[in-house]
Design a protein around this motif. Structure first.
Motif, short mmCIF file in Angstrom:
data_model
loop_
_atom_site.label_atom_id
_atom_site.label_comp_id
_atom_site.label_asym_id
_atom_site.label_seq_id
_atom_site.Cartn_x
_atom_site.Cartn_y
_atom_site.Cartn_z
N ARG A 4 0.83 -1.21 0.00
CA ARG A 4 0.00 0.00 0.00
C ARG A 4 0.86 1.25 0.00
O ARG A 4 2.05 1.23 0.28
CB ARG A 4 -0.96 0.00 1.19
N PRO A 7 -0.58 8.23 1.72
CA PRO A 7 -0.22 9.64 1.88
C PRO A 7 -1.23 10.43 2.73
O PRO A 7 -2.40 10.05 2.81
CB PRO A 7 -0.24 10.18 0.44
N GLU A 40 -4.68 9.27 4.37
CA GLU A 40 -4.55 9.45 5.82
C GLU A 40 -4.95 10.88 6.18
O GLU A 40 -4.12 11.76 6.39
CB GLU A 40 -3.14 9.09 6.26
N VAL A 180 -3.17 3.40 11.58
CA VAL A 180 -2.35 2.72 10.60
C VAL A 180 -2.44 1.18 10.77
O VAL A 180 -2.58 0.44 9.79
CB VAL A 180 -0.89 3.24 10.77
N ARG A 194 7.45 2.11 3.02
CA ARG A 194 7.23 3.55 3.26
C ARG A 194 8.56 4.19 3.58
O ARG A 194 9.60 3.52 3.62
CB ARG A 194 6.23 3.71 4.42
N LEU A 198 9.82 6.33 9.34
CA LEU A 198 8.85 5.58 10.15
C LEU A 198 9.39 4.23 10.64
O LEU A 198 8.68 3.49 11.33
CB LEU A 198 7.55 5.38 9.37
N1 GLU Z 1 0.74 8.98 6.21
C1 GLU Z 1 2.13 8.75 6.48
C2 GLU Z 1 2.94 9.77 5.70
O1 GLU Z 1 2.43 10.38 4.79
C3 GLU Z 1 2.58 7.36 6.09
C4 GLU Z 1 2.09 6.35 7.05
C5 GLU Z 1 2.53 4.94 6.74
O2 GLU Z 1 2.93 4.66 5.59
O3 GLU Z 1 2.46 4.11 7.63
O4 GLU Z 1 4.11 9.95 6.02
#
Ligand code: GLU
Length: 294
Positions: A4, A7, A40, A180, A194, A198
């Motif tokens: 997946r 964003p 998100e 998440v 990602r 993270l």
């Molecule tokens: N929404 C997060 C971002 O844009 C990514 C979250 C994820 O991939 O777990 O950095």
């Protein structure tokens, strides 16, 4: 089985975001997985343009040839799923302000995250009542100092102590770490590719997945794009979005070529397609350093 891209619709995707999306797509498709998109938008519900930004993000991914398996999931529409997950967890209210945590906690980790020192876990009933009168609580999950280890495709085993992290913010909205994990489980995501900012939150998220009766995914954290000074790439760094590049006469094909070069998948100036890159993609050969743009 699915990978997946997730964003936040805060602004248009920049070259670093697009590169991460490309790697996530290549990894998912080359391993026979579906590829899903999640918007998100828990922090952007009051931002009027968020819907338009999310639409442009989807158009930009499509322009690069990264096809998405429907349906697109919007976090703002999943409130009841988050509430249900929280009710299955052992949680406690926390009245601490950011400042109180900063004063009580040990130094922040390299990523700026401050492990919770457990202040409200030990609150007496009278103190709790006192704080309840002035401040709505966040909810924290009781992790009991658990250790958690994940496997990252590139970083290998990554371990961390799980603190009592926030699962519901004090404005009542599901916290990022909760949303998440609940969504990845519900969407059948078993591969999370990602940005590597993270990586340090993945042991916490894997622990939560197990608490919710699920299996943690395989993680794959991609080095970020940085500017010439080594700072994380941002919109102010110049022509960084597809629209900016188009204004310079560089269409999506040219941008895909640029991203492919940055991933050692093509030579400068070579014409490429996403499907063609899939044939060449070998995760073992992914560059492990940040991508310097400009
Ligand atoms: N929404 C997060 C971002 O844009 C990514 C979250 C994820 O991939 O777990 O950095």
């Amino acid at each position: 089985m699915a990978g997946r891209f997730a964003p936040s619709p805060t602004s248009d995707l920049h070259l670093g975001n697009l590169r991460t999306a490309l790697v996530a797509w290549l990894l998912a498709r080359s391993t026979g997985r579906a590829f899903r998109l999640r918007i998100e938008d828990l922090d952007t519900q009051r931002v009027r343009a968020a819907g338009e930004v999310a639409e442009r993000q989807q158009r930009d991914l499509a322009a690069l040839g990264l096809d998405i398996d429907p349906p697109v999931v919007w976090q703002s529409r999943r409130t009841s799923a988050y509430a249900e997950a929280v009710s299955a967890l052992d949680t406690y209210p926390c009245y601490c302000t950011r400042r109180e945590i900063a004063e009580a906690a040990s130094a922040p980790h390299g990523d700026g995250y401050r492990p919770y020192p457990g202040t409200c876990l030990r609150l007496s009933a009278s103190h709790r009542a006192e704080r309840e009168a002035t401040r709505a609580p966040a909810l924290r999950v009781r992790a009991g100092g658990a250790n958690s280890t994940v496997v990252d495709l590139w970083a290998g085993q990554v371990s961390g102590v799980v603190d009592d992290f926030v699962v519901v913010r004090n404005d009542g909205v599901a916290a990022y770490n909760l949303a998440v994990v609940v969504d990845d489980l519900a969407m059948g995501i078993d591969q999370v590719c990602r940005g590597d900012d993270l990586l340090s939150s993945s042991p916490r998220q894997a622990w939560l997945a197990r608490q919710l009766g699920g299996e943690p995914p395989l993680y794959a954290h991609v080095p970020l794009a940085v500017n010439a000074r080594g700072d994380r790439l941002a919109k102010r760094d110049g022509a960084v979005t597809l629209a900016d590049q188009a204004a310079l006469g560089l269409g999506p094909r040219a941008v895909l070529g640029l991203l492919a070069v940055s991933l050692d998948l093509a030579d400068p100036g070579e014409q490429v397609t996403a499907a063609g890159l899939q044939q060449r993609f070998d995760p073992a050969l992914l560059p492990r350093e940040p991508w310097v743009v400009g």
